[in-house]
Motif scaffolding. Structure first.
Motif, PDB file in Angstrom:
ATOM      1  N   GLN A 198     -50.414  23.845  -8.635  1.00  0.00           N
ATOM      2  CA  GLN A 198     -51.490  24.788  -8.390  1.00  0.00           C
ATOM      3  C   GLN A 198     -51.896  25.439  -9.718  1.00  0.00           C
ATOM      4  N   LYS A 199     -53.066  26.052  -9.755  1.00  0.00           N
ATOM      5  CA  LYS A 199     -53.575  26.750 -10.944  1.00  0.00           C
ATOM      6  C   LYS A 199     -53.670  25.815 -12.154  1.00  0.00           C
ATOM      7  N   ILE A 239     -56.942  18.688 -15.908  1.00  0.00           N
ATOM      8  CA  ILE A 239     -55.549  18.323 -15.608  1.00  0.00           C
ATOM      9  C   ILE A 239     -55.431  18.002 -14.121  1.00  0.00           C
ATOM     10  N   ASN A 240     -54.947  16.806 -13.829  1.00  0.00           N
ATOM     11  CA  ASN A 240     -54.828  16.342 -12.453  1.00  0.00           C
ATOM     12  C   ASN A 240     -53.491  15.649 -12.249  1.00  0.00           C
ATOM     13  N   ASN A 277     -39.712  21.811   5.330  1.00  0.00           N
ATOM     14  CA  ASN A 277     -39.241  22.554   4.166  1.00  0.00           C
ATOM     15  C   ASN A 277     -40.433  22.874   3.275  1.00  0.00           C
ATOM     16  N   VAL A 278     -40.696  24.160   3.050  1.00  0.00           N
ATOM     17  CA  VAL A 278     -41.825  24.586   2.220  1.00  0.00           C
ATOM     18  C   VAL A 278     -41.329  25.577   1.168  1.00  0.00           C
ATOM     19  N   TYR A 279     -41.781  25.347  -0.067  1.00  0.00           N
ATOM     20  CA  TYR A 279     -41.536  26.305  -1.151  1.00  0.00           C
ATOM     21  C   TYR A 279     -42.870  26.571  -1.825  1.00  0.00           C
ATOM     22  N   TYR A 280     -43.237  27.847  -1.952  1.00  0.00           N
ATOM     23  CA  TYR A 280     -44.459  28.212  -2.672  1.00  0.00           C
ATOM     24  C   TYR A 280     -44.078  29.092  -3.854  1.00  0.00           C
ATOM     25  N   GLY A 281     -44.305  28.593  -5.061  1.00  0.00           N
ATOM     26  CA  GLY A 281     -43.933  29.326  -6.257  1.00  0.00           C
ATOM     27  C   GLY A 281     -44.754  30.585  -6.450  1.00  0.00           C
ATOM     28  N   ARG A 309     -48.485  26.673 -11.043  1.00  0.00           N
ATOM     29  CA  ARG A 309     -47.520  27.039 -10.010  1.00  0.00           C
ATOM     30  C   ARG A 309     -47.325  25.821  -9.122  1.00  0.00           C
ATOM     31  N   ASP A 310     -46.228  25.811  -8.384  1.00  0.00           N
ATOM     32  CA  ASP A 310     -45.970  24.622  -7.573  1.00  0.00           C
ATOM     33  C   ASP A 310     -45.821  24.949  -6.098  1.00  0.00           C
ATOM     34  N   LEU A 311     -46.291  24.006  -5.300  1.00  0.00           N
ATOM     35  CA  LEU A 311     -46.145  24.036  -3.853  1.00  0.00           C
ATOM     36  C   LEU A 311     -45.388  22.776  -3.467  1.00  0.00           C
ATOM     37  N   ARG A 312     -44.225  22.939  -2.812  1.00  0.00           N
ATOM     38  CA  ARG A 312     -43.384  21.808  -2.433  1.00  0.00           C
ATOM     39  C   ARG A 312     -43.300  21.750  -0.910  1.00  0.00           C
TER      40      ARG A 312
END
Length: 223
Positions: A42-43, A48-49, A188-192, A212-215
């Motif tokens: 994210q962000k 950048i892709n 399972n979710v993780y939002y940085g 930032r990362d979304l898993r």
């Protein structure tokens, strides 16, 4: 794989005999976990892709701490290991003793950055378990704190460019977590909530590199 097997063996010895005790009725649940995720960035700055299958793996132990008589509501505090890899077109390399960030120009075979971290999950837990009920609904949510102890980046494009120890990575990470489901299969979710990088900027631009990362994936609880 040897390291992962050692971690699982070590964690299993910690919780041996601590799970369901039908005599005392003071059972504990879901103390070992293994999680696999698909990671998204994210962000991202312009240009950048992501590409390829960015992924994560986490294993660890959570101390189950029920707070009611039914032992289906409580807290969890744990310690674990996480490895996360991100495939994208952000080239990271060293030049004149400085880290450079720039968009990969032209075609390339593979480009990624990875990091390894110690993780501390802190959870509020609700479930429909009983002392002899092994399949039940659960919702576990909270925060996961992380400390990055190793990192690297590698680009394969007419040769290999790589760097170990990306100083601009924020060593301390934290984010919101959710584990929910029934039986073996759980979301399972993780939002940085913290940026992956600080003081990083795309070369020859004014665009900062924070990310930032979304898993999103599956988590398997044991014992």
């Amino acid at each position: 794989m040897k390291t992962l097997r050692f971690i699982l063996l070590f964690l299993s010895t910690i919780v041996l005999g601590q799970s369901k005790d039908s005599i005392s009725n003071k059972y504990l649940d879901d103390q070992l976990y293994i999680g696999i995720t698909y990671n998204t960035l994210q962000k991202t700055p312009p240009g950048i892709n992501q590409n390829g299958f960015s992924n994560g793996l986490s294993v660890g132990f959570i101390k189950d701490m029920p707070i009611n008589i039914q032992r289906n509501v409580g807290f969890g505090l744990g310690l674990g290991y996480g490895r996360n890899t991100y495939y994208q077109n952000l080239k990271i390399y060293e030049e004149n003793n400085s880290t450079v960030f720039e968009e990969v120009s032209g075609s390339f075979k593979r480009n990624k950055f990875s990091f390894h971290s110690l993780e501390v999950p802190i959870e509020f837990r609700w479930r429909t378990s009983t002392v002899d009920k092994y399949k039940f609904w659960r919702i576990y949510t909270g925060l996961k704190l992380g400390y990055i102890f190793a990192s690297n980046a590698k680009l394969k494009q007419n040769g290999t460019t790589k760097i170990k120890g990306i100083s601009e990575l924020n060593k301390f990470q934290y984010g919101w977590t959710l584990g929910a489901g029934f039986g073996t299969w759980n979301l399972n979710v993780y939002y940085g909530l913290s940026d992956l990088f600080s003081d990083a900027q795309l070369k020859d631009t004014t665009n900062s590199v924070e990310l930032r990362d979304l898993r999103i994936g599956l988590i398997f609880y044991i014992l």
